[in-house]
Write a protein that holds these residues in place. Sequence first.
Motif, mmCIF file in Angstrom:
data_model
loop_
_atom_site.group_PDB
_atom_site.id
_atom_site.type_symbol
_atom_site.label_atom_id
_atom_site.label_comp_id
_atom_site.label_asym_id
_atom_site.label_seq_id
_atom_site.Cartn_x
_atom_site.Cartn_y
_atom_site.Cartn_z
ATOM 1 N N ARG A 32 12.656 75.537 12.414
ATOM 2 C CA ARG A 32 12.640 74.183 11.849
ATOM 3 C C ARG A 32 11.515 73.347 12.438
ATOM 4 N NH1 ARG A 32 14.362 70.818 7.800
ATOM 5 N NH2 ARG A 32 14.962 68.801 8.595
ATOM 6 N N GLU A 34 9.691 69.175 11.982
ATOM 7 C CA GLU A 34 9.787 67.844 11.398
ATOM 8 C C GLU A 34 8.448 67.117 11.470
ATOM 9 O OE1 GLU A 34 14.034 68.795 12.399
ATOM 10 O OE2 GLU A 34 12.298 68.778 13.710
ATOM 11 N N GLY A 82 3.179 65.098 13.844
ATOM 12 C CA GLY A 82 3.992 66.280 14.102
ATOM 13 C C GLY A 82 3.651 66.733 15.495
ATOM 14 N N SER A 83 4.036 67.846 15.918
ATOM 15 C CA SER A 83 4.800 68.848 15.221
ATOM 16 C C SER A 83 5.904 69.346 16.142
ATOM 17 C CB SER A 83 3.913 69.994 14.774
ATOM 18 O OG SER A 83 3.637 70.906 15.805
ATOM 19 N N GLU A 92 19.383 71.384 7.734
ATOM 20 C CA GLU A 92 18.363 70.470 7.207
ATOM 21 C C GLU A 92 18.407 69.077 7.816
ATOM 22 O OE1 GLU A 92 18.803 70.468 2.965
ATOM 23 O OE2 GLU A 92 17.995 72.488 2.773
ATOM 24 N N LEU A 94 17.796 65.911 9.986
ATOM 25 C CA LEU A 94 16.761 65.407 10.880
ATOM 26 C C LEU A 94 17.436 64.984 12.183
ATOM 27 C CD1 LEU A 94 14.685 63.248 8.403
ATOM 28 C CD2 LEU A 94 13.990 65.389 9.468
ATOM 29 N N LEU A 99 12.473 63.567 16.489
ATOM 30 C CA LEU A 99 11.513 62.600 15.943
ATOM 31 C C LEU A 99 10.941 61.719 17.052
ATOM 32 C CD1 LEU A 99 13.425 61.660 12.678
ATOM 33 C CD2 LEU A 99 11.590 63.346 12.967
ATOM 34 N N ALA A 121 10.551 60.437 7.230
ATOM 35 C CA ALA A 121 10.476 61.652 8.035
ATOM 36 C C ALA A 121 11.018 62.777 7.169
ATOM 37 C CB ALA A 121 11.301 61.512 9.308
ATOM 38 N N TYR A 122 10.493 63.946 7.361
ATOM 39 C CA TYR A 122 10.994 65.101 6.618
ATOM 40 C C TYR A 122 10.847 66.340 7.478
ATOM 41 C CZ TYR A 122 6.070 66.082 5.457
ATOM 42 O OH TYR A 122 4.729 66.349 5.516
ATOM 43 N N GLY A 123 11.475 67.397 7.037
ATOM 44 C CA GLY A 123 11.404 68.643 7.779
ATOM 45 C C GLY A 123 11.330 69.824 6.845
#
Length: 195
Positions: A32, A34, A82-83, A92, A94, A99, A121-123
């Motif tokens: 994973r 983010e 990132g990362s 999934e 966050l 972060l 924010a996404y991953g």
Amino acid sequence: TLEADLFVNAAGPWAGALSRRLGAPIGVRPRRGEILVTTPLPPTVFHKVYDADYVGAVSADADELQASAVVESTPAGTVLLGSSRRAAGFDERLRPKVLSVIAERALRLFPCLSGVPVMRAYGGFRPYVADHLPIVGADPRVEGLWHATGHEGAGIGLAPGTARLLADLVTGRTPEVDPAPFRVGRPAVLAEGAA
């Protein structure tokens, strides 16, 4: 049911699960990552910048969080921060702690980003292999099954070369790149209990 003479498992982080369904498990599991995205800014970051921890984070075998600073602007003026890398399965969610670590690392390189709002924010998931090499080639256990996966975070950039190598192998041409390091039959790929 789908039938074909040749099947390519190019399912990225899902390649391990798909390979198990096909009866030929390979050691690919999701890792994973983010990203934070700032609001649009005037020109601030002019090149993609990595800190020295990036290589260590990519090559780490630990399941716990690996983080490094990667800062990159987009044509829309947003800045991507990132990362991270961690073993989380296909969870999934966050994680605020992750972060925060990403933001802290990015601010070390670009203190001018302090106070800049983050708009999202996404991953996502990367296809991780324990020896950090992609898997490209024929599966020795199932006739007609080929794999092209395990590139972790470099899959998009390596896609043209992987496609060419796979095409050479499938058609019997001599590849320009030695395929041996990427073979399916190596220990990290066929390890007992492969992902």
